[in-house]
Design a protein around this motif. Sequence first.
Motif, PDB file in Angstrom:
ATOM      1  N   SER A 206     -14.468   2.910  18.881  1.00  0.00           N
ATOM      2  CA  SER A 206     -13.871   1.606  19.154  1.00  0.00           C
ATOM      3  C   SER A 206     -12.349   1.763  19.233  1.00  0.00           C
ATOM      4  O   SER A 206     -11.796   2.816  18.879  1.00  0.00           O
ATOM      5  CB  SER A 206     -14.233   0.619  18.047  1.00  0.00           C
ATOM      6  OG  SER A 206     -13.608   1.015  16.830  1.00  0.00           O
ATOM      7  N   PHE A 207     -11.678   0.679  19.656  1.00  0.00           N
ATOM      8  CA  PHE A 207     -10.218   0.735  19.750  1.00  0.00           C
ATOM      9  C   PHE A 207      -9.597   1.047  18.392  1.00  0.00           C
ATOM     10  O   PHE A 207      -8.740   1.927  18.281  1.00  0.00           O
ATOM     11  CB  PHE A 207      -9.668  -0.591  20.284  1.00  0.00           C
ATOM     12  CG  PHE A 207      -8.179  -0.706  20.137  1.00  0.00           C
ATOM     13  CD1 PHE A 207      -7.329  -0.019  20.991  1.00  0.00           C
ATOM     14  CD2 PHE A 207      -7.615  -1.457  19.106  1.00  0.00           C
ATOM     15  CE1 PHE A 207      -5.949  -0.086  20.835  1.00  0.00           C
ATOM     16  CE2 PHE A 207      -6.245  -1.531  18.952  1.00  0.00           C
ATOM     17  CZ  PHE A 207      -5.415  -0.848  19.818  1.00  0.00           C
ATOM     18  N   ASP A 208     -10.011   0.321  17.348  1.00  0.00           N
ATOM     19  CA  ASP A 208      -9.413   0.535  16.020  1.00  0.00           C
ATOM     20  C   ASP A 208      -9.619   1.961  15.531  1.00  0.00           C
ATOM     21  O   ASP A 208      -8.715   2.565  14.937  1.00  0.00           O
ATOM     22  CB  ASP A 208     -10.014  -0.441  15.004  1.00  0.00           C
ATOM     23  CG  ASP A 208      -9.460  -1.848  15.150  1.00  0.00           C
ATOM     24  OD1 ASP A 208      -8.388  -1.993  15.768  1.00  0.00           O
ATOM     25  OD2 ASP A 208     -10.101  -2.792  14.664  1.00  0.00           O
ATOM     26  N   VAL A 209     -10.819   2.503  15.777  1.00  0.00           N
ATOM     27  CA  VAL A 209     -11.106   3.860  15.320  1.00  0.00           C
ATOM     28  C   VAL A 209     -10.239   4.871  16.074  1.00  0.00           C
ATOM     29  O   VAL A 209      -9.623   5.746  15.456  1.00  0.00           O
ATOM     30  CB  VAL A 209     -12.608   4.189  15.509  1.00  0.00           C
ATOM     31  CG1 VAL A 209     -12.847   5.683  15.326  1.00  0.00           C
ATOM     32  CG2 VAL A 209     -13.444   3.400  14.514  1.00  0.00           C
ATOM     33  N   LEU A 210     -10.204   4.762  17.391  1.00  0.00           N
ATOM     34  CA  LEU A 210      -9.439   5.735  18.180  1.00  0.00           C
ATOM     35  C   LEU A 210      -7.948   5.648  17.848  1.00  0.00           C
ATOM     36  O   LEU A 210      -7.271   6.672  17.689  1.00  0.00           O
ATOM     37  CB  LEU A 210      -9.663   5.507  19.668  1.00  0.00           C
ATOM     38  CG  LEU A 210      -9.058   6.570  20.589  1.00  0.00           C
ATOM     39  CD1 LEU A 210      -9.726   7.923  20.360  1.00  0.00           C
ATOM     40  CD2 LEU A 210      -9.188   6.174  22.049  1.00  0.00           C
ATOM     41  N   ARG A 211      -7.438   4.436  17.731  1.00  0.00           N
ATOM     42  CA  ARG A 211      -6.020   4.269  17.388  1.00  0.00           C
ATOM     43  C   ARG A 211      -5.725   4.872  16.017  1.00  0.00           C
ATOM     44  O   ARG A 211      -4.726   5.579  15.833  1.00  0.00           O
ATOM     45  CB  ARG A 211      -5.648   2.792  17.397  1.00  0.00           C
ATOM     46  CG  ARG A 211      -4.195   2.522  16.972  1.00  0.00           C
ATOM     47  CD  ARG A 211      -3.813   1.075  17.178  1.00  0.00           C
ATOM     48  NE  ARG A 211      -2.458   0.828  16.736  1.00  0.00           N
ATOM     49  CZ  ARG A 211      -2.131   0.279  15.555  1.00  0.00           C
ATOM     50  NH1 ARG A 211      -3.088  -0.079  14.707  1.00  0.00           N
ATOM     51  NH2 ARG A 211      -0.867   0.087  15.221  1.00  0.00           N
ATOM     52  N   ALA A 212      -6.601   4.592  15.046  1.00  0.00           N
ATOM     53  CA  ALA A 212      -6.387   5.128  13.698  1.00  0.00           C
ATOM     54  C   ALA A 212      -6.472   6.647  13.690  1.00  0.00           C
ATOM     55  O   ALA A 212      -5.682   7.316  13.016  1.00  0.00           O
ATOM     56  CB  ALA A 212      -7.410   4.533  12.735  1.00  0.00           C
ATOM     57  N   LYS A 213      -7.431   7.209  14.426  1.00  0.00           N
ATOM     58  CA  LYS A 213      -7.578   8.664  14.489  1.00  0.00           C
ATOM     59  C   LYS A 213      -6.285   9.312  14.976  1.00  0.00           C
ATOM     60  O   LYS A 213      -5.846  10.340  14.447  1.00  0.00           O
ATOM     61  CB  LYS A 213      -8.719   9.028  15.446  1.00  0.00           C
ATOM     62  CG  LYS A 213     -10.104   8.899  14.848  1.00  0.00           C
ATOM     63  CD  LYS A 213     -10.503  10.182  14.145  1.00  0.00           C
ATOM     64  CE  LYS A 213     -11.925  10.143  13.658  1.00  0.00           C
ATOM     65  NZ  LYS A 213     -12.322  11.396  12.989  1.00  0.00           N
ATOM     66  N   ILE A 214      -5.694   8.726  16.008  1.00  0.00           N
ATOM     67  CA  ILE A 214      -4.506   9.331  16.621  1.00  0.00           C
ATOM     68  C   ILE A 214      -3.229   9.001  15.854  1.00  0.00           C
ATOM     69  O   ILE A 214      -2.412   9.881  15.568  1.00  0.00           O
ATOM     70  CB  ILE A 214      -4.381   8.873  18.088  1.00  0.00           C
ATOM     71  CG1 ILE A 214      -5.548   9.450  18.908  1.00  0.00           C
ATOM     72  CG2 ILE A 214      -3.051   9.306  18.699  1.00  0.00           C
ATOM     73  CD1 ILE A 214      -5.675   8.872  20.288  1.00  0.00           C
ATOM     74  N   MET A 215      -3.066   7.722  15.488  1.00  0.00           N
ATOM     75  CA  MET A 215      -1.791   7.290  14.933  1.00  0.00           C
ATOM     76  C   MET A 215      -1.656   7.517  13.424  1.00  0.00           C
ATOM     77  O   MET A 215      -0.547   7.606  12.907  1.00  0.00           O
ATOM     78  CB  MET A 215      -1.567   5.790  15.221  1.00  0.00           C
ATOM     79  CG  MET A 215      -1.526   5.440  16.699  1.00  0.00           C
ATOM     80  SD  MET A 215      -0.365   6.438  17.680  1.00  0.00           S
ATOM     81  CE  MET A 215       1.185   6.146  16.850  1.00  0.00           C
TER      82      MET A 215
END
Length: 451
Positions: A387-396
């Motif tokens: 999901s957006f939140d997961v991908l953003r958290a993984k990267i950022m």
Amino acid sequence: MADHRLLEKMLDLPEFKITDLKHNENDIRIYVEKKDKPDICPKCGTVEPRLRVHSSRNQEVRDKNILDKKVGLIYKRKRYKCMECGSTFYELSDSIAPKSRLTNRLRDYIAEQSKRRSFIELERELDISNVTIRDIFLEEMKYNLECGLDIETPSIIGIDEIHIQREGKHRKQAWAVICNGDEHTIMDILPNRNKATIVEYFRNLRNPENVEVVTMDMWSPYRDAVYETLPNAIVVADKYHVLRIANKVLDTLRKSYKGKLSKEQIKALKHDRYLLLKREHDLKPLPDIAFRDAWFNEIPELKVAYELKEEFFKIYDSKTKEEALRRYKEWKLKIPPDMKEFDEVIKSVEAWKTEVFNYFDYRITNAFVEGINSTIRAIEKQGRGYSFDVLRAKIMFCINHKVERPSYGEGVFYDMKFGGFNRFNPSINMRTKDYGVPFDDIIEALNEGLL
């Protein structure tokens, strides 16, 4: 009994005693119950109350693997009756939350490992659902997701979108990626590319006046957001997105000539389309140019369209903006009246004329953003539908940021004697600076399987 005491030490959950153990080639089941009665009644608050066991139930709880085998605790959770107040209650455990099906230490393990490994990999290791792993990860990241990021404002920003998550059978949601062109870092990933979202992000920059150049594809909401919020910024339309329009037109014309060809020729021309889309100086005399010219002899109009495409590309060889504008004007005059397809190029360039020709003052493209987008896609593919939140958290939040900290003695000192900041420190404005997540570190983490 001695064996059980040894197992209890190995289990390392001091509040429990082991009553039985079963295992096979894949799983271990450990039967446990608490050693001590509760020392307080949660209903009446009596300390050291008189209690008797009212009932009990077995609660199966997953624990960390042992020797590559999946471990389940069969916890005999007792329900007590307080003889002081007559109420009943279930005992609580320090190791297991009241309604949880996982031990606290397994949740902690998943929370930590999910920062560096794909959910699919953890799912295979632990035989725990991808959804559960995702929820634990997001709970771990909740504070960071809510607080956002305080990233330094660069002089060059690149904006691009990445299409990943399917919202329906065919449509994909576009997420905006904001990058630091000075440091080659990701500043943030936004949930959409709407103007309101981009405007809000730019307004929250630490120093929006520092931005001098913003590169982007020809998406009007990006441009409008920049002009509305970044007072000193010049917008540069990405060179490769502009040139891609000319290639698209040429490919459309190629398809339109099907009526002049046999089925075999149509198939062959489709196979050879790369000869038309590649730059002339990248073609080999044999066989590329020979095959291309054979098609030109077969379809003379195709040669005209190809030469127009090449002339348009050559505009970007101009040394100055003035030369580029002159070449563009001359190029438009060369378009035959019956080749209306090239009107699409003219329409796009005219709508973005200032931004297209700003390139010749700054010579900056959006290539650095496009490059990291392919890495983000690889991370999402590895995670199978983040999901957006997961991908953003993984990267950022799971990769170290590029941070610049003040040297010893350069920070602000707090005066313990007078209860305030030392205003006589000449370096009072020195602070830690966060530039975002470096592209190279994201690529390295992906290659090492840490995402």
